[in-house]
Write a protein that holds these residues in place. Structure first.
Motif, short mmCIF file in Angstrom:
data_model
loop_
_atom_site.label_atom_id
_atom_site.label_comp_id
_atom_site.label_asym_id
_atom_site.label_seq_id
_atom_site.Cartn_x
_atom_site.Cartn_y
_atom_site.Cartn_z
N CYS A 1 63.34 35.36 36.43
CA CYS A 1 61.94 35.23 35.99
C CYS A 1 61.05 35.11 37.23
N VAL A 2 60.07 35.98 37.32
CA VAL A 2 59.08 35.93 38.41
C VAL A 2 57.73 35.65 37.76
N THR A 3 57.15 34.49 38.06
CA THR A 3 55.92 34.05 37.41
C THR A 3 54.85 33.75 38.45
N ASP A 4 53.63 34.24 38.21
CA ASP A 4 52.52 33.90 39.09
C ASP A 4 51.43 33.20 38.28
N THR A 5 50.54 32.55 38.98
CA THR A 5 49.43 31.85 38.34
C THR A 5 48.13 32.62 38.56
N GLY A 6 48.25 33.92 38.61
CA GLY A 6 47.10 34.75 38.93
C GLY A 6 46.20 35.08 37.76
N MET A 7 45.47 36.18 37.88
CA MET A 7 44.42 36.53 36.93
C MET A 7 44.96 37.05 35.60
N GLY A 8 46.23 37.47 35.56
CA GLY A 8 46.79 37.97 34.31
C GLY A 8 46.31 39.38 33.98
N MET A 9 46.80 39.90 32.86
CA MET A 9 46.48 41.27 32.44
C MET A 9 45.83 41.27 31.06
N THR A 10 44.94 42.21 30.87
CA THR A 10 44.37 42.42 29.55
C THR A 10 45.40 43.14 28.68
N PRO A 11 45.26 43.10 27.36
CA PRO A 11 46.22 43.82 26.49
C PRO A 11 46.29 45.31 26.81
N GLU A 12 45.16 45.91 27.21
CA GLU A 12 45.14 47.34 27.52
C GLU A 12 45.97 47.64 28.77
N VAL A 13 45.83 46.79 29.80
CA VAL A 13 46.61 46.96 31.02
C VAL A 13 48.09 46.68 30.75
N LEU A 14 48.36 45.65 29.95
CA LEU A 14 49.73 45.27 29.63
C LEU A 14 50.48 46.41 28.96
N GLU A 15 49.78 47.14 28.10
CA GLU A 15 50.42 48.22 27.36
C GLU A 15 50.85 49.37 28.27
N ARG A 16 50.14 49.56 29.38
CA ARG A 16 50.43 50.69 30.27
C ARG A 16 51.07 50.26 31.59
N ALA A 17 51.46 49.01 31.69
CA ALA A 17 51.90 48.45 32.98
C ALA A 17 53.06 49.20 33.60
N PHE A 18 53.98 49.73 32.77
CA PHE A 18 55.17 50.40 33.30
C PHE A 18 54.99 51.91 33.45
N ASP A 19 53.83 52.43 33.06
CA ASP A 19 53.61 53.87 33.19
C ASP A 19 53.51 54.27 34.67
N PRO A 20 54.20 55.34 35.07
CA PRO A 20 54.09 55.76 36.48
C PRO A 20 52.69 56.22 36.83
N PHE A 21 52.25 55.87 38.03
CA PHE A 21 50.95 56.21 38.61
C PHE A 21 49.78 55.46 37.96
N PHE A 22 50.07 54.55 37.03
CA PHE A 22 48.98 53.73 36.48
C PHE A 22 48.80 52.51 37.38
N THR A 23 47.59 52.30 37.84
CA THR A 23 47.31 51.16 38.69
C THR A 23 45.88 50.69 38.46
N THR A 24 45.66 49.39 38.62
CA THR A 24 44.31 48.82 38.54
C THR A 24 43.75 48.56 39.93
N LYS A 25 44.52 48.90 40.96
CA LYS A 25 44.07 48.66 42.33
C LYS A 25 43.13 49.77 42.77
N PRO A 26 42.29 49.50 43.77
CA PRO A 26 41.38 50.53 44.27
C PRO A 26 42.14 51.72 44.83
N ILE A 27 41.46 52.86 44.88
CA ILE A 27 42.07 54.09 45.41
C ILE A 27 42.55 53.84 46.84
N GLY A 28 43.77 54.24 47.10
CA GLY A 28 44.34 54.09 48.43
C GLY A 28 45.10 52.80 48.63
N GLN A 29 45.09 51.90 47.63
CA GLN A 29 45.77 50.62 47.79
C GLN A 29 47.00 50.49 46.89
N GLY A 30 47.39 51.54 46.25
CA GLY A 30 48.59 51.47 45.41
C GLY A 30 48.88 52.80 44.76
#
Length: 530
Positions: free
Chosen positions: A323-352
């Motif tokens: 189990c890897v747990t952080d106390t960060g900002m968390g994910m919205t349901p929309e981001v959670l649904e696509r979290a494992f999709d390849p090339f999907f990222t919420t980071k700025p262009i060039g940072q992931g």
């Protein structure tokens, strides 16, 4: 004086009426008992205005309200605020009144505020004169079935994306083998004084190596990366790994480690597991820009037949859990649904690249495990890796072949089987540069004909993904006909063996594409000296 005929008839009629009344009362009693005995369905009555007038134990079990708490209140209490605002409860009753019944599915609320997925049937009840007197409502909790369907749909989607991604990465690895190999050859042959050309070649080599790393991430997601699994004591690996990454995180992030002594041994590729964990740590770090706590925990889980229904890719058995747990900002349901999709990222262009979590997903799946993701905005994220446990006795020591130096003159004969012309040309030219005698073949059938007429071959070096008879089938045939002949595989991705593949074929070493001149020489030499 006896009774008159009319009196007798009246008495008979009265008796008949009483018998019917008694029968109806018995039927009503039996029906009430039946409804009260049903615990899997919420069955209750609603008056024409939508107020609850009856409540069975099944309704109390599913929705959490006792009859005293809910009778007299409007049935829209069970709908989500969004559905109430849109007028869905009123539309459902209007549809049932007009058509005689209403059927639907949707999220409903329990007394404690939790949601469940409901299958709903509303029937309109009318008097003999046709007047609406109320509604009968039956609700079933279908949450578990919905979760199973979602898991199956997600699994099928990821499998389809994985097949496409793996095919693209396989072809790209063939191209990279040619690009990297020839750049490497050029770098070896350029005179030292050609500084500008050497610098250009080195820059091209670095770019090609980065492309190879990106391809490796694609293969990890597609569950087609060549893995070298071996038994690993999980807590010991995590202890040393945690000490290493502690130095890479900012001081504002504290690391907490919790061990379950029963985590035991898992059979995984240790390097790839560390790479997957590093991806999770990088994501956790980015989710805590102002600092926080990263918790790395091991646990155990014994999954039975019922447990794996919600995780169709797992088999019943004993699992170690990371189990890897952080106390960060968390994910919205929309981001959670696509979290494992390849090339999907919420980071700025060039940072992931958007391949971090998809790589972890693919690695864990390919290792026979599963991945679960839990997150809410403002409440951090937890990722659980389930990896099959193995017994201590299953530990196998890795073969450590002697690594030869590239300056040693070689005279052995290598049969190279490769259907890609450019890859075959680079491989054969490189082996000849090292002094090997090389015979070329484009497929398994030709290779077998060569071996039938040439008994001086020392090593069969074959691609796994050949047209017709594939590399594993070729190796199995060679092991039967020429048991002394050594075999080395190469592949751009890990193609799944058939259930009939023998252990001896499975144990044949693999050189992953793309490979450099040095890597080719080293693995060929190891195979010849084993």
């Amino acid at each position: 004086m006896g009774p008159k005929q009319g009196d007798t008839a009246s008495a008979g009629a009265a008796n008949d009426k009483g018998s019917v009344t008694h029968s109806l009362q018995n039927s009503g009693t039996h029906l009430a008992r039946l409804i009260d005995g049903i615990r899997d369905c919420a069955i209750y009555m609603i008056d024409p205005r939508g107020n609850v007038v009856s409540w069975n134990p099944g309704a109390e079990r599913i929705k959490g309200y006792s009859a005293e708490e809910i009778v007299g209140r409007h049935f829209s209490e069970f709908y989500t605020p969004e559905d109430r605002a849109s007028g869905l409860p009123a539309r459902a009753l209007a549809a049932a009144e007009k058509a005689g019944k209403f059927e639907g599915e949707g999220w409903r609320l329990r007394k404690d505020g939790t949601k469940f997925w409901a299958s709903v049937l509303i029937d309109a009840l009318r008097s003999p004169e046709g007047e609406l007197v109320g509604f009968a409502k039956i609700t079933r909790d279908m949450t578990e079935r919905r979760l199973m369907q979602e898991q199956l749909h997600q699994s099928q989607k990821m499998e389809a994306i994985g097949q496409l991604t793996g095919g693209v990465a396989h072809d790209f690895n063939n191209l990279l083998t040619v690009i990297l190999g020839n750049l490497d050859t050029l770098a070896q042959q350029l005179p030292a004084e050609q500084l500008r050309w050497r610098r250009s070649v080195e820059q091209a080599l670095r770019a090609a190596e980065r492309a190879a790393g990106l391809t490796q991430q694609l293969l990890a997601f597609a569950r087609r990366q060549p893995l070298k699994p071996k038994p690993v004591e999980l807590n010991r690996l995590l202890a040393s790994w945690t000490d290493m990454i502690r130095r890479t995180l900012p001081e504002s992030i504290s690391i907490r480690r919790v061990e379950d002594e029963g985590a035991g041994i898992v059979e995984v590729d240790a390097n790839q597991l560390e790479s997957a964990l590093l991806n999770l740590v990088v994501n956790a770090r980015d989710a805590m820009p102002n600092g926080g706590t990263l918790t790395i925990e091991t646990a155990t889980a014994l999954l039975g037949a019922e447990d794996v229904k919600l995780q169709p890719d797992l088999r019943p058995g004993s699992y170690a859990v990371i189990c890897v747990t952080d106390t960060g900002m968390g994910m919205t349901p929309e981001v959670l649904e696509r979290a494992f999709d390849p090339f999907f990222t919420t980071k700025p262009i060039g940072q992931g690249t958007g391949l971090g979590l998809s790589q972890v997903f693919g690695f864990v799946k390919q290792s026979g495990g599963n991945l679960k993701l839990y997150s809410r905005p403002g409440h951090g994220t937890t990722i659980k890796m389930y990896l099959p446990q193995v017994d201590d006795g299953q530990e196998r020591s890795a073969q450590q072949g002697a690594v030869a130096t590239m300056n040693r003159a070689r005279k052995e004969t290598i049969l190279v089987v490769e259907d890609n012309d450019a890859v075959r040309s680079f491989t054969c030219d490189t082996l000849r540069d090292f002094g090997f005698n090389v015979i070329e073949s484009v497929d398994a059938s030709e290779a077998l004909r060569i071996l039938d007429h040439n008994r001086n071959v020392d090593l069969l070096f074959t691609d796994i993904g050949l047209p017709g008879l594939n590399g594993r089938e070729l190796a199995a045939t060679v092991q039967r006909r020429y048991p002394q002949l050594r075999v080395l595989f190469t592949s751009g991705y890990a193609q799944m063996p058939s259930p009939t593949t023998s252990r001896s074929v499975m144990d044949i070493p693999l050189l992953s594409k793309p490979f450099t001149r040095a890597q080719l020489y080293e693995r060929i030499s190891q195979s010849l000296e084993t």
